[in-house]
Design an enzyme around this catalytic site. Sequence first.
Site, short mmCIF file in Angstrom:
data_model
loop_
_atom_site.label_atom_id
_atom_site.label_comp_id
_atom_site.label_asym_id
_atom_site.label_seq_id
_atom_site.Cartn_x
_atom_site.Cartn_y
_atom_site.Cartn_z
N GLY A 239 30.50 54.49 86.49
CA GLY A 239 31.89 53.83 86.88
C GLY A 239 31.85 54.98 88.76
O GLY A 239 32.38 53.48 89.77
N GLU A 273 29.38 59.89 82.02
CA GLU A 273 28.31 58.94 81.68
C GLU A 273 27.28 58.38 82.66
O GLU A 273 27.94 56.81 83.18
CB GLU A 273 28.35 58.16 80.32
CG GLU A 273 29.27 58.40 79.22
CD GLU A 273 29.41 57.22 78.15
OE1 GLU A 273 30.07 56.61 78.72
OE2 GLU A 273 30.08 57.64 77.59
N ARG A 312 20.21 41.70 91.89
CA ARG A 312 21.65 42.47 92.68
C ARG A 312 22.34 42.06 92.99
O ARG A 312 23.51 40.72 93.26
CB ARG A 312 22.03 43.86 92.62
CG ARG A 312 21.42 45.26 91.63
CD ARG A 312 22.16 46.57 92.03
NE ARG A 312 23.06 45.94 91.34
CZ ARG A 312 24.03 46.85 92.28
NH1 ARG A 312 23.51 46.28 93.86
NH2 ARG A 312 25.46 46.04 92.41
N TYR A 316 24.95 39.48 91.96
CA TYR A 316 26.72 39.89 92.15
C TYR A 316 27.46 39.86 93.72
O TYR A 316 27.85 40.04 94.05
CB TYR A 316 26.93 41.57 91.92
CG TYR A 316 26.22 42.05 90.27
CD1 TYR A 316 27.08 40.97 89.77
CD2 TYR A 316 25.31 42.43 90.38
CE1 TYR A 316 26.04 41.64 88.00
CE2 TYR A 316 24.65 43.44 89.43
CZ TYR A 316 25.40 42.50 88.37
OH TYR A 316 24.75 42.75 86.81
N CYS A 343 11.10 29.99 92.70
CA CYS A 343 12.11 28.77 93.05
C CYS A 343 13.59 28.49 92.99
O CYS A 343 14.06 28.03 92.12
CB CYS A 343 11.10 27.39 92.51
SG CYS A 343 9.41 28.08 92.56
N GLU A 344 14.44 29.18 93.44
CA GLU A 344 16.13 29.73 93.48
C GLU A 344 16.46 29.76 94.63
O GLU A 344 15.86 31.05 95.27
CB GLU A 344 16.12 30.79 92.32
CG GLU A 344 15.76 30.26 90.52
CD GLU A 344 16.31 29.97 89.54
OE1 GLU A 344 17.57 29.61 89.90
OE2 GLU A 344 16.27 29.62 89.25
N TYR A 371 19.98 49.92 87.74
CA TYR A 371 20.05 48.15 87.89
C TYR A 371 19.10 47.98 88.67
O TYR A 371 19.09 46.98 89.86
CB TYR A 371 21.50 48.26 88.22
CG TYR A 371 22.68 49.53 87.03
CD1 TYR A 371 22.44 48.69 85.68
CD2 TYR A 371 23.52 49.43 88.44
CE1 TYR A 371 23.21 49.83 85.40
CE2 TYR A 371 24.18 50.76 87.50
CZ TYR A 371 24.65 50.46 85.78
OH TYR A 371 25.18 51.27 84.94
N1 LLP Z 1 28.85 53.96 80.43
C1 LLP Z 1 29.27 52.65 80.08
C2 LLP Z 1 29.56 52.68 78.51
C3 LLP Z 1 28.33 52.27 80.59
O1 LLP Z 1 28.51 50.66 79.58
C4 LLP Z 1 28.02 51.96 81.97
C5 LLP Z 1 27.36 51.05 83.01
C6 LLP Z 1 27.94 52.88 82.51
C7 LLP Z 1 28.55 54.13 81.78
C8 LLP Z 1 27.25 53.99 83.95
O2 LLP Z 1 28.28 52.86 84.51
P1 LLP Z 1 27.24 53.35 86.55
O3 LLP Z 1 28.17 54.93 86.80
O4 LLP Z 1 26.54 53.11 86.37
O5 LLP Z 1 29.32 52.63 87.32
N2 LLP Z 1 24.61 45.75 86.81
C9 LLP Z 1 25.61 45.88 87.45
C10 LLP Z 1 25.85 47.53 86.72
C11 LLP Z 1 26.18 47.37 84.97
C12 LLP Z 1 27.14 48.40 84.32
C13 LLP Z 1 27.05 48.56 83.18
N3 LLP Z 1 27.55 49.91 82.30
C14 LLP Z 1 24.99 46.00 88.75
O6 LLP Z 1 24.12 46.04 88.94
O7 LLP Z 1 25.64 46.86 89.70
#
Ligand code: LLP
Length: 417
Positions: A239, A273, A312, A316, A343-344, A371
Amino acid sequence: MSAFVYTNGQLGAEGVALAEVAANYGTPCYVYSRAEIEQRWNAFNAAFAGQAHLLCYAVKANSNIAVLNVLARLGSGFDIVSVGELERVIRSGGDPAKVVFSGVGKRRDEMQEALKAGIKCFNVESVAELEHLNLIAAGSSLQAPVSLRVNPDVDVDTHPYIATGLKENKFGIPYEDALSVYQIAAGMRHINVIGIDCHIGSQITVMEPFINALERLQQLISSIEENGISIRHVDIGGGLGINYKNETPPTAIDYVKSVQQIFSGGPYEIIIEPGRSIMGNAGVLLTRVESLKRTSHKNFAIVDAAMNDLLRPALYDAWHDILPVYKQAPGQGEVFDVVGPVCETADFLGKDRTLALTEGDLLAVCSAGAYGFCMSSTYNSRPRASEVMIDKGRMFEIRKRETLDDLMMGETLLPDV
Ligand code: LLP
């Protein structure tokens, strides 16, 4: 900070110019820097010095096996959410004993595979999932190592689609139910409770929500342990945000320090993570201007990458910096919406960008290492882009551009009647 910088007026990384990558491999093309990936992983790892910990890179952020292999060589663990990701980890030389399995909807066959592979921990999100796992482990006369993912009900300032720690979200076990679910888990013969887990969302650029969530977790650990259940590790999820535009996220050191203060009471192994904070700024999407379209209302730069390559912005409304591969004086040129051929109306990579452009120019869409490719699709029958890793001044194609045959692989015509 990013690995991609201008040298003698040309954008590149580790001494390799992006123009050279485009000449060799074409566009659109994702380009990553191995040095940057390693530097970011090492920064996290060093921040934990002296503390039992495991970095489990979130495979979903970028799952190319060359990326996973670079991290496996550093000794990384992995956070997976499917058996597909487990297979990628194994094929890239990752150690299953350093794998945690997250996700709200693990299938029974996926649980079976992960148990067989000997993963470190299942991050379980419901009583139903515990029951399934207990049965499957019983069938193999094994005990499944388990953490419960607790939903701490904290608000985070990020896009609502990537906030996961509120009670209306599908994720985790509600905070107020967690103790009783721990008691249920502890009573199951084939479940071995070893930890606690939470993940509150993604692209979080301040410490407060992490601190709120983790303090709540710490209180919960105390009551779990008072009930005779011992917690060996605390998985704090991913996160931590990155700088896309002008964000100033905490550094790995600040982040880890706060976490350590909260859990200083116990000899817990800390699992983290991270996905985006390792890969986001280690990659760009390289694209070429196909044509310029000027109307009385707006200018459009139509490029050969699109929302199917980088979703993205469409999904978002995310901002990605867009840089010319050959340096221009800042603020020069005209204002363009940089759009793809799909086409969007949502098919844009960036809006209102000031650039001096002619047909054939190369652009780099920045902060696209996480991502990016992994969320790409073949929408509009567009073969997926290639991926290139720069490593010590050399470039390696780590995924070939898809061909039209790849595009239709597995499809068949109906027989004549
Ligand atoms: N752990 C879990 C259980 C997760 O669901 C996620 C991300 C992470 C770790 C890794 O999070 P990070 O460190 O990357 O923030 N597609 C979206 C982001 C979706 C994240 C989903 N879960 C984007 O492009 O912003």
